[in-house]
Design an enzyme around this catalytic site. Sequence first.
Site, PDB file in Angstrom:
ATOM      1  N   ASP A  24      -0.046 -30.149 -25.600  1.00 46.18           N
ATOM      2  CA  ASP A  24      -0.637 -30.948 -23.841  1.00 46.18           C
ATOM      3  C   ASP A  24       0.456 -30.859 -22.694  1.00 46.18           C
ATOM      4  O   ASP A  24       0.721 -29.960 -23.073  1.00 46.18           O
ATOM      5  CB  ASP A  24      -0.035 -32.760 -23.978  1.00 46.18           C
ATOM      6  CG  ASP A  24      -0.943 -33.199 -25.754  1.00 46.18           C
ATOM      7  OD1 ASP A  24      -2.169 -32.655 -25.542  1.00 46.18           O
ATOM      8  OD2 ASP A  24      -1.488 -34.087 -25.532  1.00 46.18           O
ATOM      9  N   ASP A  25      -0.505 -31.508 -21.797  1.00 45.70           N
ATOM     10  CA  ASP A  25       0.107 -31.042 -20.517  1.00 45.70           C
ATOM     11  C   ASP A  25       0.509 -29.777 -19.274  1.00 45.70           C
ATOM     12  O   ASP A  25       0.783 -29.947 -18.566  1.00 45.70           O
ATOM     13  CB  ASP A  25       1.874 -32.237 -20.615  1.00 45.70           C
ATOM     14  CG  ASP A  25       1.684 -33.506 -21.303  1.00 45.70           C
ATOM     15  OD1 ASP A  25       0.515 -33.703 -20.859  1.00 45.70           O
ATOM     16  OD2 ASP A  25       3.024 -33.672 -21.410  1.00 45.70           O
ATOM     17  N   HIS A  74      -7.523 -33.562 -20.403  1.00 44.34           N
ATOM     18  CA  HIS A  74      -6.381 -35.179 -20.790  1.00 44.34           C
ATOM     19  C   HIS A  74      -5.656 -35.366 -19.111  1.00 44.34           C
ATOM     20  O   HIS A  74      -4.498 -36.088 -18.233  1.00 44.34           O
ATOM     21  CB  HIS A  74      -5.140 -33.748 -21.028  1.00 44.34           C
ATOM     22  CG  HIS A  74      -3.640 -34.475 -21.806  1.00 44.34           C
ATOM     23  ND1 HIS A  74      -3.971 -35.777 -22.390  1.00 44.34           N
ATOM     24  CD2 HIS A  74      -2.709 -34.630 -21.512  1.00 44.34           C
ATOM     25  CE1 HIS A  74      -2.941 -35.952 -22.064  1.00 44.34           C
ATOM     26  NE2 HIS A  74      -2.168 -35.713 -22.259  1.00 44.34           N
ATOM     27  N   HIS A  78      -2.401 -38.022 -14.804  1.00 44.64           N
ATOM     28  CA  HIS A  78      -1.879 -37.936 -15.566  1.00 44.64           C
ATOM     29  C   HIS A  78      -0.758 -39.480 -15.427  1.00 44.64           C
ATOM     30  O   HIS A  78       0.475 -39.100 -15.944  1.00 44.64           O
ATOM     31  CB  HIS A  78      -0.615 -36.285 -16.475  1.00 44.64           C
ATOM     32  CG  HIS A  78      -0.344 -36.719 -17.894  1.00 44.64           C
ATOM     33  ND1 HIS A  78       0.527 -36.909 -17.848  1.00 44.64           N
ATOM     34  CD2 HIS A  78      -1.027 -36.382 -18.720  1.00 44.64           C
ATOM     35  CE1 HIS A  78       1.568 -37.136 -19.671  1.00 44.64           C
ATOM     36  NE2 HIS A  78       0.190 -36.155 -20.344  1.00 44.64           N
ATOM     37  N   TYR A 116      -0.455 -39.982 -23.082  1.00 45.63           N
ATOM     38  CA  TYR A 116       0.315 -41.036 -23.721  1.00 45.63           C
ATOM     39  C   TYR A 116      -0.456 -41.617 -24.473  1.00 45.63           C
ATOM     40  O   TYR A 116       0.113 -42.669 -25.215  1.00 45.63           O
ATOM     41  CB  TYR A 116       1.320 -42.382 -22.776  1.00 45.63           C
ATOM     42  CG  TYR A 116       1.584 -41.697 -21.498  1.00 45.63           C
ATOM     43  CD1 TYR A 116       2.840 -41.199 -21.505  1.00 45.63           C
ATOM     44  CD2 TYR A 116       0.690 -42.092 -20.180  1.00 45.63           C
ATOM     45  CE1 TYR A 116       3.249 -40.446 -20.576  1.00 45.63           C
ATOM     46  CE2 TYR A 116       1.754 -41.393 -19.392  1.00 45.63           C
ATOM     47  CZ  TYR A 116       2.308 -40.742 -19.356  1.00 45.63           C
ATOM     48  OH  TYR A 116       3.093 -40.024 -17.958  1.00 45.63           O
ATOM     49  N   HIS A 169       3.746 -29.981 -26.967  1.00 45.97           N
ATOM     50  CA  HIS A 169       3.396 -29.785 -25.236  1.00 45.97           C
ATOM     51  C   HIS A 169       3.800 -28.385 -25.288  1.00 45.97           C
ATOM     52  O   HIS A 169       4.902 -27.845 -25.348  1.00 45.97           O
ATOM     53  CB  HIS A 169       4.231 -30.955 -24.990  1.00 45.97           C
ATOM     54  CG  HIS A 169       4.146 -32.099 -24.988  1.00 45.97           C
ATOM     55  ND1 HIS A 169       4.173 -32.132 -26.459  1.00 45.97           N
ATOM     56  CD2 HIS A 169       3.702 -32.762 -24.135  1.00 45.97           C
ATOM     57  CE1 HIS A 169       3.984 -33.875 -26.177  1.00 45.97           C
ATOM     58  NE2 HIS A 169       3.886 -33.806 -24.964  1.00 45.97           N
TER      59      HIS A 169
HETATM   60 ZN   LIG Z   1       0.794 -36.226 -21.955  1.00 47.38          ZN
END
Ligand SMILES: [Zn+2]
Length: 207
Positions: A24-25, A74, A78, A116, A169
């Site tokens: 993620d991210d 995503h 965010h 999250y 991540h």
């Molecule tokens: Zn995230």
Amino acid sequence: MSIHVDAFCENPLEKEKRIALTFDDGPHLVTPQILAILEKYNVKATFFCIGKNIETYPEILKQINERGHLIGNHSFSHSHFFDFYRKKRVIRELHATDEIIKKNIGKKPLFFRPPYGVTNPSIGRALKITNHNVIGWNIRSMDGIVKNEKMILNRIFKRVSPGSIILLHDTSLVTVSVLEQLLLFLQNNNYKVVSVDKLLNLNAYEE
Ligand SMILES: [Zn+2]
């Protein structure tokens, strides 16, 4: 009327030792290091990317796609306030991210992971319009929080089972240093890492 959000957090029916890794991210400056390790072990993963990070690193997004990994949505911002957003704003975030992904890789993602991991009725109502499948996880590595590599690995080693989806991540150097050990562990225990679409039998992109 209750709006229930169905999230796919694992494949509980998985009979073989197949699992999925999700990052993620990103895209992020750390992402290419993650890609190099995945390539070394010939593993395909799934990357849930943030729209505003794609604006900053479009070439890294393209690299993820060119190396044969999947890309999911995503959100665009965010934001910490994402779960306070009303339906319209959630839809706007999802569409903007789909669009920038499509602009760069030519495909529109059908997988969404909420920031999250939080879902609520507004997000549920938005998803009825955008038609994304929500992909969760059943193993959280804590790689964004915990700095102790042994602790991160032990958490995963204890919990992994056929059908698992592991949350990692591609923004953390700690992840880079634990990833190779994780892949070796999975290999030694006869786990096969597959992308989320294969694990869940779902389409990752609009046909
Ligand atoms: Zn995230």
